[in-house]
Write an enzyme that holds these catalytic residues in place. Structure first.
Site, short mmCIF file in Angstrom:
data_model
loop_
_atom_site.label_atom_id
_atom_site.label_comp_id
_atom_site.label_asym_id
_atom_site.label_seq_id
_atom_site.Cartn_x
_atom_site.Cartn_y
_atom_site.Cartn_z
N LYS A 166 -9.06 -14.22 -18.14
CA LYS A 166 -10.23 -13.78 -18.90
C LYS A 166 -11.11 -14.98 -19.22
O LYS A 166 -10.67 -15.93 -19.88
CB LYS A 166 -9.81 -13.08 -20.20
CG LYS A 166 -11.00 -12.50 -20.97
CD LYS A 166 -10.55 -11.61 -22.10
CE LYS A 166 -11.76 -11.01 -22.83
NZ LYS A 166 -11.35 -10.11 -23.92
N ARG A 243 -8.04 1.47 -17.62
CA ARG A 243 -8.36 2.05 -18.93
C ARG A 243 -9.04 3.39 -18.78
O ARG A 243 -9.32 3.83 -17.66
CB ARG A 243 -9.21 1.06 -19.72
CG ARG A 243 -10.54 0.76 -19.12
CD ARG A 243 -10.88 -0.63 -18.63
NE ARG A 243 -10.01 -1.73 -18.66
CZ ARG A 243 -10.17 -2.84 -19.39
NH1 ARG A 243 -11.21 -2.95 -20.19
NH2 ARG A 243 -9.35 -3.84 -19.31
N ASP A 328 -13.92 2.10 -22.73
CA ASP A 328 -13.52 1.06 -21.79
C ASP A 328 -12.52 0.08 -22.40
O ASP A 328 -12.01 -0.81 -21.69
CB ASP A 328 -14.74 0.30 -21.26
CG ASP A 328 -15.62 -0.25 -22.37
OD1 ASP A 328 -16.22 0.57 -23.09
OD2 ASP A 328 -15.69 -1.48 -22.54
#
Length: 656
Positions: A166, A243, A328
């Site tokens: 990330k 997700r 999301d």
């Protein structure tokens, strides 16, 4: 942290995202072969998601629409001088990476590979495509704008773990952003991921946090005061990062926003996704309903409904606020995912908002259960026609509330040490406890932790001592005045009230009635607090807690009616309470202290937090003694231990 990598110099690499000089190529060739062979034994990549779901054929990383695909191939963008902030050995052990070798070499290897500067053999970097409803409105294509899928690793016990970096750079889903994360947000995500795991709450994990000399500009509070911040990358680990929004890429044009998913009319991909998700993460459901896809999909939706209900019940029981519960940010396997402006409550306030950007309070603490249910409704819509809406809506109504209430009350009984009986009156006892906390401004975490030391006998002196401890965890007059300080400019409030009288239709259209009412209540409360003395507050708080403790004592005595060994019961009661009431949580002010130290080049506070706070839940007495010693060392430096009620300045912290 990696026995397979620690013996190798950080100068060795399989692939580099930055160019190498020709003169170094020959000298590195044999080393690359050695590294490849060693890593294959340590990290067994098996990238099932990329084999099972469509991948966009283009290698263009520029922001763009990505139709007809679930992934787009990307490459991490190198960082200047990456270096390790901290690593979680338990998280890395899931992958088969164990501590070994000199610490400096371990840290150099971690910084090299988990910054994205060099790729692990077998990894296939990609970004996932998804859509989402953000703050109630459909936003269209979103996707991994700041996260890169590396691949899936088979752990030593056979489990499959997806790795993500990330903050590793731009992807087709970055939109107008740069694909980077900064040190402050990365430290918060790294620490909270591991904290939640050690609290026993389903969550994605964090293996490493790596910062660098590369910088980006951020306007932290959106107030026109941007500053440069260090680019930082977190290694995230989970069974999957798919997700609810992953299934919204098929959404036709939204009736309110006009936006649509990039893969409208591609039901073939929806079927592929359902086959992959259910077959991989819900194999028992796939096996039970292999011959009937509707029944299989219904069973899957029922299971994710129950998992989500249990997850949010766990959040409520530790005072955790997610902050951005968009579709999301909801995991398809029931994990806590995407730690942004999260926060643990300090003073109990059912309307607590942890996200400074949430102007309407949509994601306030007390609204989390209903918002998660709303999000499940959007998932149900996204599964049509593979699961008819009349089936999924019925499942949602029958299962969600019942599962949430059941799990919440079970957890609360454990937090209160009600281990023998399950009585209908328990729900009222919990509600009255929370109301007492609210009235007295009680610290949510510390009061629950204190209750394990409450004695069921009626010795007045012991009760007085316990009351004194409880009241010390309640808000002072000064703290309450800060909490209820009016937030609106008086002139603005006056104008809005005049508008409400002169043009109620326009006032209703603006949609600020709830905010105005809340501000008026705040002004009234603040006015009363100006007249309140410390002695009055103490007397009032003592009365409230005495009344509730008497009800609690009566309930505990009902537990004792069928008990022959009171000492054994009390020992078990305390054990259950201590395993369900954390002594430490990642309070905002604690994280902020660690962030400020890290921004000045000192990562010790982050590592201390990881070792002494995050790992305490459920540890042995020896481990707790060691960690408490570390916490005491911290307390010596800051004059406030990790388990203390937060200082007054903490109320001014704003997370956006």
């Amino acid at each position: 942290a990696f026995s397979a990598l620690s013996a190798l110099s950080s100068s060795l690499a399989l692939r580099s995202c930055s160019p190498r000089s020709p003169s170094s190529a020959l000298s590195q060739r044999s080393a690359r072969i050695s590294l490849w062979a060693t890593c294959k034994l340590a990290l067994r990549f098996d990238n099932l998601a990329l084999r099972s779901l469509p991948v966009d054929p283009s290698e263009d990383c520029a922001p763009r629409a990505v139709p007809g695909a679930c992934f787009a191939r990307v490459r991490p963008t190198p960082l200047r001088n990456p270096r390790l902030v901290a690593m979680s050995a338990p998280a890395l052990a899931l992958l088969g990476l164990e501590a070994g070798g000199p610490e400096a070499e371990r840290e150099a290897e971690a910084a090299l590979y988990f910054s994205g500067n060099r790729l692990l053999p077998g990894s296939e970097p990609a970004a996932h495509c998804y859509c989402g409803h953000q703050f109630g409105s459909f936003a269209g294509q979103l996707g991994d704008g700041a996260a890169i899928y590396l691949g899936e690793v088979r752990g030593p016990r056979g489990a499959r773990w997806e790795l993500q970096l990330k903050g590793a750079g731009i992807t087709p889903f970055s939109r107008q952003a740069d694909g980077r994360k900064v040190l402050r947000s990365s430290i918060r995500e790294f620490l909270c991921s591991e904290a939640m795991f050690h609290l026993g709450i389903p969550t994605t994990r964090a293996g490493t946090c790596v910062t660098s000399d590369s910088e980006v500009v951020r306007d932290i509070f959106y107030d026109g005061n941007p500053k440069k911040e260090r680019c930082t990358v977190v290694l995230r680990i989970a069974s999957t990062f798919i997700r609810f929004g992953s299934f919204e890429i098929f959404k036709p044009p939204d009736e309110y926003t006009g936006r649509k998913g990039p893969s409208v009319n591609r039901n073939d991909i929806r079927i592929q996704m359902l086959d992959y998700v259910i077959g991989t993460f819900y194999p028992e459901i796939q096996e039970a309903h292999a011959d009937n896809s509707i029944q299989r999909n219904a069973a899957f939706f029922k299971e994710i409904t129950k998992r989500t209900a249990r997850l949010v019940a766990e959040w409520q029981c530790v005072g955790f606020c997610h902050g951005v519960l968009n579709t999301d940010n909801m995991s398809i396997v029931g994990l806590t995912i995407d730690y942004g402006p999260f926060g643990f409550m300090d003073r109990y306030d059912p309307e607590h908002i942890c996200n400074g950007s949430d102007n309407t309070g949509r994601y306030a603490y007390n609204k989390q259960p209903e918002i998660c249910k709303w999000n499940l409704g959007k998932l149900a819509e996204a599964l049509v026609p593979e699961l008819p809406l009349e089936i999924s809506e019925l499942i949602l109504e029958e299962e969600y509330d019942a599962e949430f209430e059941k799990h919440y009350l079970q957890k609360m009984r454990k937090k209160l040490g009600l281990i023998q009986l399950e009585l209908e009156e328990d729900s009222k006892l919990v509600s009255e406890l929370l109301e007492t906390m609210h009235l007295t401004g009680g610290d949510f975490t510390n009061i629950f932790y204190l209750l394990s030391s409450f004695s069921v006998d009626t010795d007045p002196s012991r009760l007085e001592d316990f009351l004194e401890k409880l009241i010390s965890q309640c808000a002072s007059v000064e703290e309450l005045r800060v909490a209820f300080k009016p937030q609106m400019d008086p002139r603005q409030l006056s104008m809005m009230l005049m508008l409400a009288q002169s043009n109620p239709q326009l006032f209703a259209l603006i949609g600020t009635k709830a905010n105005i009412n809340k501000e008026l209540e705040r002004i009234e409360q603040f006015s009363k607090l100006q007249q309140l003395t410390a002695a009055d507050l103490l007397s009032r708080n003592k009365r409230h807690w005495t009344e509730w403790l008497e009800k609690y004592r009566v309930r505990l005595h009902k537990e004792l009616e069928s008990i022959s060994d009171v000492d054994a019961w009390n020992t078990e009661r305390v054990k259950v309470m201590n395993s369900n009431n954390p002594k430490y949580i990642l309070r905002n002010y604690i994280a902020q202290n660690a962030i400020e130290a890290a921004e000045n080049g000192d990562f010790s506070e982050v590592r201390l937090l990881l070792n002494s706070c995050v790992g305490l839940h459920g540890c042995t007495k020896e481990e707790e003694a060691s960690a408490t010693a570390a916490a005491c060392a911290q307390a010596t430096r800051s004059r406030l231990s990790y388990c203390s009620k937060p200082p007054l300045w903490a109320s001014e912290l704003c997370v956006t």
